[in-house]
Design a protein around this motif. Structure first.
Motif, PDB file in Angstrom:
ATOM      1  N   VAL A  87      -1.176 -19.632  33.145  1.00  0.00           N
ATOM      2  CA  VAL A  87      -0.791 -20.271  31.850  1.00  0.00           C
ATOM      3  C   VAL A  87      -2.048 -20.486  31.176  1.00  0.00           C
ATOM      4  O   VAL A  87      -2.348 -20.617  29.991  1.00  0.00           O
ATOM      5  CB  VAL A  87       0.245 -20.998  31.942  1.00  0.00           C
ATOM      6  CG1 VAL A  87       0.456 -21.950  30.730  1.00  0.00           C
ATOM      7  CG2 VAL A  87       1.543 -20.519  32.234  1.00  0.00           C
TER       8      VAL A  87
ATOM      9  N   ALA B 169       8.265 -20.671  22.713  1.00  0.00           N
ATOM     10  CA  ALA B 169       7.877 -19.121  21.973  1.00  0.00           C
ATOM     11  C   ALA B 169       8.646 -19.102  20.724  1.00  0.00           C
ATOM     12  O   ALA B 169       8.095 -18.508  19.737  1.00  0.00           O
ATOM     13  CB  ALA B 169       8.130 -18.127  22.891  1.00  0.00           C
TER      14      ALA B 169
ATOM     15  N   CYS C 290       9.603 -16.128  30.839  1.00  0.00           N
ATOM     16  CA  CYS C 290      10.163 -17.468  30.763  1.00  0.00           C
ATOM     17  C   CYS C 290      11.330 -17.315  31.791  1.00  0.00           C
ATOM     18  O   CYS C 290      11.946 -18.180  32.690  1.00  0.00           O
ATOM     19  CB  CYS C 290      10.832 -17.866  29.622  1.00  0.00           C
ATOM     20  SG  CYS C 290      12.004 -16.430  28.761  1.00  0.00           S
TER      21      CYS C 290
ATOM     22  N   HIS D  37       0.143 -12.594  23.994  1.00  0.00           N
ATOM     23  CA  HIS D  37       0.426 -13.868  24.569  1.00  0.00           C
ATOM     24  C   HIS D  37       1.856 -14.141  24.231  1.00  0.00           C
ATOM     25  O   HIS D  37       2.689 -14.817  25.223  1.00  0.00           O
ATOM     26  CB  HIS D  37      -0.266 -15.305  23.619  1.00  0.00           C
ATOM     27  CG  HIS D  37      -0.082 -16.327  24.425  1.00  0.00           C
ATOM     28  ND1 HIS D  37      -1.064 -17.175  24.941  1.00  0.00           N
ATOM     29  CD2 HIS D  37       0.953 -17.199  24.318  1.00  0.00           C
ATOM     30  CE1 HIS D  37      -0.476 -18.373  25.254  1.00  0.00           C
ATOM     31  NE2 HIS D  37       0.438 -18.392  25.152  1.00  0.00           N
TER      32      HIS D  37
ATOM     33  N   HIS E 197       1.577 -25.274  20.310  1.00  0.00           N
ATOM     34  CA  HIS E 197       2.266 -24.331  21.637  1.00  0.00           C
ATOM     35  C   HIS E 197       1.203 -24.351  22.806  1.00  0.00           C
ATOM     36  O   HIS E 197       1.797 -24.547  24.008  1.00  0.00           O
ATOM     37  CB  HIS E 197       2.152 -22.888  20.916  1.00  0.00           C
ATOM     38  CG  HIS E 197       2.741 -21.765  22.079  1.00  0.00           C
ATOM     39  ND1 HIS E 197       3.927 -21.095  21.989  1.00  0.00           N
ATOM     40  CD2 HIS E 197       2.125 -21.121  23.054  1.00  0.00           C
ATOM     41  CE1 HIS E 197       3.967 -20.190  23.095  1.00  0.00           C
ATOM     42  NE2 HIS E 197       2.781 -20.216  23.627  1.00  0.00           N
TER      43      HIS E 197
ATOM     44  N   ASP F  85       4.797 -14.690  27.146  1.00  0.00           N
ATOM     45  CA  ASP F  85       5.985 -15.763  26.973  1.00  0.00           C
ATOM     46  C   ASP F  85       7.318 -15.292  27.162  1.00  0.00           C
ATOM     47  O   ASP F  85       7.995 -15.765  28.113  1.00  0.00           O
ATOM     48  CB  ASP F  85       5.715 -16.721  25.846  1.00  0.00           C
ATOM     49  CG  ASP F  85       4.420 -17.498  25.815  1.00  0.00           C
ATOM     50  OD1 ASP F  85       3.943 -17.934  26.951  1.00  0.00           O
ATOM     51  OD2 ASP F  85       3.992 -18.193  24.844  1.00  0.00           O
TER      52      ASP F  85
ATOM     53  N   VAL G  92       9.437 -22.725  28.033  1.00  0.00           N
ATOM     54  CA  VAL G  92       8.634 -21.634  27.608  1.00  0.00           C
ATOM     55  C   VAL G  92       9.309 -20.840  26.352  1.00  0.00           C
ATOM     56  O   VAL G  92       8.776 -20.374  25.439  1.00  0.00           O
ATOM     57  CB  VAL G  92       8.254 -20.809  28.781  1.00  0.00           C
ATOM     58  CG1 VAL G  92       7.683 -19.354  28.351  1.00  0.00           C
ATOM     59  CG2 VAL G  92       7.285 -21.432  29.728  1.00  0.00           C
TER      60      VAL G  92
ATOM     61  N   ASP H  77       2.204 -25.580  26.665  1.00  0.00           N
ATOM     62  CA  ASP H  77       2.130 -24.801  27.726  1.00  0.00           C
ATOM     63  C   ASP H  77       1.158 -25.385  28.802  1.00  0.00           C
ATOM     64  O   ASP H  77       1.456 -25.503  29.961  1.00  0.00           O
ATOM     65  CB  ASP H  77       1.158 -23.467  27.410  1.00  0.00           C
ATOM     66  CG  ASP H  77       1.756 -22.435  26.754  1.00  0.00           C
ATOM     67  OD1 ASP H  77       3.089 -22.397  26.927  1.00  0.00           O
ATOM     68  OD2 ASP H  77       1.017 -21.358  26.364  1.00  0.00           O
TER      69      ASP H  77
END
Length: 128
Positions: A114, A52, A19, A11, A76, A15, A48, A80
């Protein structure tokens, strides 16, 4: 939740890899500069990256991504979900969707991915 199978390491990698795509998406899909389609995508792309970097991806000895460890993985997910929904909705709210498929399909499709990632990523500390 039993349906969560995506590791946090993957994940986080997604990210960081995407981005820039969120930021460059309007140019990639040849949109004219519009506040309803271009700006939300660029703002979300930046968020993003910040999200992250600031996420606590798990125990310090296994720090896979992030760094600042400011907020939890649950926070987070919320960032998202809200951010991607905002990007997907803006072409409809502002009317730029009328300019063609490339003004709304990429945002809607990426937002759906997402959401899929958010609902399938294992949450650190949750029992399997």
């Amino acid at each position: 939740m039993k349906q969560r199978f995506l590791p946090t390491k993957l994940h986080g990698g997604i990210d960081f890899a995407t981005c820039g795509l969120w930021f460059a998406g309007p140019e990639v899909f040849q949109m004219k500069w519009t506040t309803g389609s271009s700006i939300p995508s660029k703002i979300y792309g930046t968020s993003v990256l910040v999200n992250a970097i600031c996420t606590d991806f798990g125990p310090a000895e296994k720090l896979e991504w992030g760094g600042a460890r400011v907020w939890s993985f649950r926070t987070h997910f919320k960032i998202d979900l809200v951010g991607s929904a905002w990007v997907a909705a803006m072409p409809w709210i502002t009317g730029t969707r009328k300019n063609g498929w490339n003004y709304w399909v990429p945002q809607a499709g990426a937002a759906a991915l997402v959401w899929l990632a958010a609902f399938t990523t294992k949450v650190p500390g949750e029992d399997d």
